[in-house]
Design a protein around this motif. Structure first.
Motif, PDB file in Angstrom:
ATOM      1  N   VAL A 176       0.861  -1.185   0.000  1.00  0.00           N
ATOM      2  CA  VAL A 176       0.000   0.000   0.000  1.00  0.00           C
ATOM      3  C   VAL A 176       0.901   1.239   0.000  1.00  0.00           C
ATOM      4  N   PRO A 177       0.832   2.081  -1.022  1.00  0.00           N
ATOM      5  CA  PRO A 177       1.726   3.250  -1.054  1.00  0.00           C
ATOM      6  C   PRO A 177       1.384   4.238   0.060  1.00  0.00           C
ATOM      7  N   PHE A 178       2.412   4.877   0.586  1.00  0.00           N
ATOM      8  CA  PHE A 178       2.183   5.877   1.623  1.00  0.00           C
ATOM      9  C   PHE A 178       3.167   7.024   1.449  1.00  0.00           C
ATOM     10  N   ALA A 179       2.815   8.159   2.040  1.00  0.00           N
ATOM     11  CA  ALA A 179       3.664   9.352   1.963  1.00  0.00           C
ATOM     12  C   ALA A 179       3.370  10.228   3.164  1.00  0.00           C
ATOM     13  N   VAL A 180       4.296  11.093   3.485  1.00  0.00           N
ATOM     14  CA  VAL A 180       4.106  12.083   4.551  1.00  0.00           C
ATOM     15  C   VAL A 180       3.387  13.286   3.961  1.00  0.00           C
ATOM     16  N   LEU A 181       2.372  13.775   4.674  1.00  0.00           N
ATOM     17  CA  LEU A 181       1.621  14.953   4.239  1.00  0.00           C
ATOM     18  C   LEU A 181       2.052  16.153   5.081  1.00  0.00           C
ATOM     19  N   GLU A 182       2.718  17.084   4.464  1.00  0.00           N
ATOM     20  CA  GLU A 182       3.202  18.297   5.140  1.00  0.00           C
ATOM     21  C   GLU A 182       2.857  19.505   4.286  1.00  0.00           C
ATOM     22  N   PRO A 183       2.704  20.693   4.927  1.00  0.00           N
ATOM     23  CA  PRO A 183       2.584  20.918   6.376  1.00  0.00           C
ATOM     24  C   PRO A 183       1.249  20.402   6.892  1.00  0.00           C
ATOM     25  N   TRP A 184       1.152  20.297   8.206  1.00  0.00           N
ATOM     26  CA  TRP A 184      -0.050  19.740   8.813  1.00  0.00           C
ATOM     27  C   TRP A 184      -0.755  20.774   9.673  1.00  0.00           C
ATOM     28  N   PRO A 185      -2.078  20.929   9.558  1.00  0.00           N
ATOM     29  CA  PRO A 185      -2.991  20.230   8.636  1.00  0.00           C
ATOM     30  C   PRO A 185      -3.200  20.964   7.315  1.00  0.00           C
ATOM     31  N   GLN A 186      -2.386  22.013   7.067  1.00  0.00           N
ATOM     32  CA  GLN A 186      -2.584  22.800   5.855  1.00  0.00           C
ATOM     33  C   GLN A 186      -2.462  21.953   4.583  1.00  0.00           C
ATOM     34  N   GLY A 187      -1.710  20.862   4.671  1.00  0.00           N
ATOM     35  CA  GLY A 187      -1.547  19.997   3.511  1.00  0.00           C
ATOM     36  C   GLY A 187      -2.845  19.381   3.024  1.00  0.00           C
ATOM     37  N   LEU A 188      -3.871  19.367   3.870  1.00  0.00           N
ATOM     38  CA  LEU A 188      -5.168  18.839   3.433  1.00  0.00           C
ATOM     39  C   LEU A 188      -5.748  19.656   2.284  1.00  0.00           C
ATOM     40  N   ASP A 189      -5.341  20.920   2.179  1.00  0.00           N
ATOM     41  CA  ASP A 189      -5.820  21.747   1.069  1.00  0.00           C
ATOM     42  C   ASP A 189      -5.392  21.162  -0.269  1.00  0.00           C
ATOM     43  N   MET A 190      -4.210  20.556  -0.311  1.00  0.00           N
ATOM     44  CA  MET A 190      -3.733  19.952  -1.558  1.00  0.00           C
ATOM     45  C   MET A 190      -4.663  18.827  -2.009  1.00  0.00           C
ATOM     46  N   LEU A 191      -5.170  18.045  -1.053  1.00  0.00           N
ATOM     47  CA  LEU A 191      -6.108  16.978  -1.401  1.00  0.00           C
ATOM     48  C   LEU A 191      -7.392  17.569  -1.982  1.00  0.00           C
ATOM     49  N   ARG A 192      -7.867  18.616  -1.351  1.00  0.00           N
ATOM     50  CA  ARG A 192      -9.092  19.265  -1.826  1.00  0.00           C
ATOM     51  C   ARG A 192      -8.893  19.838  -3.225  1.00  0.00           C
ATOM     52  N   ASP A 193      -7.714  20.421  -3.455  1.00  0.00           N
ATOM     53  CA  ASP A 193      -7.407  20.990  -4.773  1.00  0.00           C
ATOM     54  C   ASP A 193      -7.371  19.910  -5.855  1.00  0.00           C
ATOM     55  N   ASN A 194      -7.127  18.659  -5.439  1.00  0.00           N
ATOM     56  CA  ASN A 194      -7.077  17.551  -6.390  1.00  0.00           C
ATOM     57  C   ASN A 194      -8.383  16.763  -6.447  1.00  0.00           C
ATOM     58  N   GLY A 195      -9.440  17.360  -5.909  1.00  0.00           N
ATOM     59  CA  GLY A 195     -10.758  16.766  -6.069  1.00  0.00           C
ATOM     60  C   GLY A 195     -11.197  15.821  -4.973  1.00  0.00           C
ATOM     61  N   PHE A 196     -10.440  15.767  -3.874  1.00  0.00           N
ATOM     62  CA  PHE A 196     -10.834  14.904  -2.764  1.00  0.00           C
ATOM     63  C   PHE A 196     -11.744  15.657  -1.801  1.00  0.00           C
ATOM     64  N   ARG A 197     -12.762  14.960  -1.305  1.00  0.00           N
ATOM     65  CA  ARG A 197     -13.545  15.462  -0.176  1.00  0.00           C
ATOM     66  C   ARG A 197     -12.885  14.933   1.093  1.00  0.00           C
ATOM     67  N   VAL A 198     -12.491  15.815   1.989  1.00  0.00           N
ATOM     68  CA  VAL A 198     -11.790  15.426   3.208  1.00  0.00           C
ATOM     69  C   VAL A 198     -12.814  15.217   4.315  1.00  0.00           C
ATOM     70  N   VAL A 199     -12.896  13.977   4.811  1.00  0.00           N
ATOM     71  CA  VAL A 199     -13.909  13.613   5.797  1.00  0.00           C
ATOM     72  C   VAL A 199     -13.220  13.188   7.085  1.00  0.00           C
TER      73      VAL A 199
END
Length: 270
Positions: A176-199
């Motif tokens: 299962v691929p994994f990666a570090v998400l930084e900065p935290w929690p501001q990095g969640l914006d990158m997921l949203r920018d890529n079309g993810f709904r953050v739940v």
């Protein structure tokens, strides 16, 4: 096939990768750790051999090493064969599973690569403060079983490649691929920018019941927190919505790996 080498002396210098594995300074994520990936048992060693992680050597009792004969074809590394007693002296504890393998780490994708819409990933797990290696390993096993496409590690997470995590995951942390998400929690914006709904998964009473959350629609990033306090207020505030798993009266929460499995089942499509 791997080269079988008989070992009778537990002080043999060739066994350095396997020595004193129970000591804290052998952890790959601590000072003094060598950063190696250690697999235990036939099933997990088999998955390590089949993974992108470059195997360095094996150590095991003859019966267990021979069980891996077909897997080791074409693998030019030493396979040290020793008695159970010699193995116990080397690793620092009695190993019921009878065989170990050591490997170097493999390159991991970046968080942006995991979130890239062009790569077809639909469901990601995002962890905050998951410091227990066994819970972390169980979450990776759940992720592999239930079709989660990758894991992002936020602040305070343990190393998924520590020996206990690899063992509890049954080797699935290696696939299962994994990666570090930084900065935290501001990095969640990158997921949203890529079309993810953050739940965010939280037992708060004002959160949406899981059955009403529609996690199986669109791209979703499931945010899970630490074993005790759960997600921080900052992480929950950074999510698009908060979701809870309804429970019977008198029970306020679940073990994080159990909660993750329930959420993965609701969101992913194995």
């Amino acid at each position: 096939m791997a080269r079988l080498i008989e070992i009778t002396d537990p002080a043999d210098e060739r066994l350095a990768d396997f020595r004193d594995l129970s000591r804290a300074d052998r952890r790959p994520d601590r000072p003094g750790g060598r950063g190696l990936v250690i697999a235990e048992g036939v099933v997990v060693v088999r998955r390590l051999v089949a993974s992108p992680y470059p195997v360095r050597a094996l150590l095991g009792v003859r019966r267990r090493v021979e069980e891996l004969a077909e897997d080791l074809v074409g693998l030019d590394v030493p396979a040290y064969v020793a008695s159970a007693e010699v193995m116990a002296e080397v690793v620092g504890f009695h190993l019921n599973r009878g065989v170990l393998a050591a490997a170097d780490r493999a390159a991991q994708p970046t968080a942006a690569e995991l979130a890239d819409p062009g790569r077809g990933r639909r469901c990601l797990a995002v962890l905050e403060g998951v410091g227990d290696h066994e819970n972390l390993g169980a979450m990776f096993r759940n992720a592999a079983a239930l079709g989660v496409d990758g894991v992002l590690l936020g602040a305070g997470c343990a190393d998924p490649l520590y020996r206990r995590s690899v063992r509890v995951s049954m080797g699935h942390v290696l696939r299962v691929p994994f990666a570090v998400l930084e900065p935290w929690p501001q990095g969640l914006d990158m997921l949203r920018d890529n079309g993810f709904r953050v739940v965010a998964l939280t037992p708060r009473a004002d959160s949406v019941p899981l059955r009403d959350a529609g996690l199986d629609r669109g791209r979703v990033a499931l945010l899970l927190g630490s074993e005790g306090p759960g997600l921080t207020e900052e992480a929950i505030a950074a999510a698009d919505s908060a979701v809870r798993i309804p429970m019977a009266s008198g029970v306020d929460s679940l073990n994080v790996a159990t909660a993750a499995a329930i959420a993965f089942h609701a969101a992913a499509r194995p």
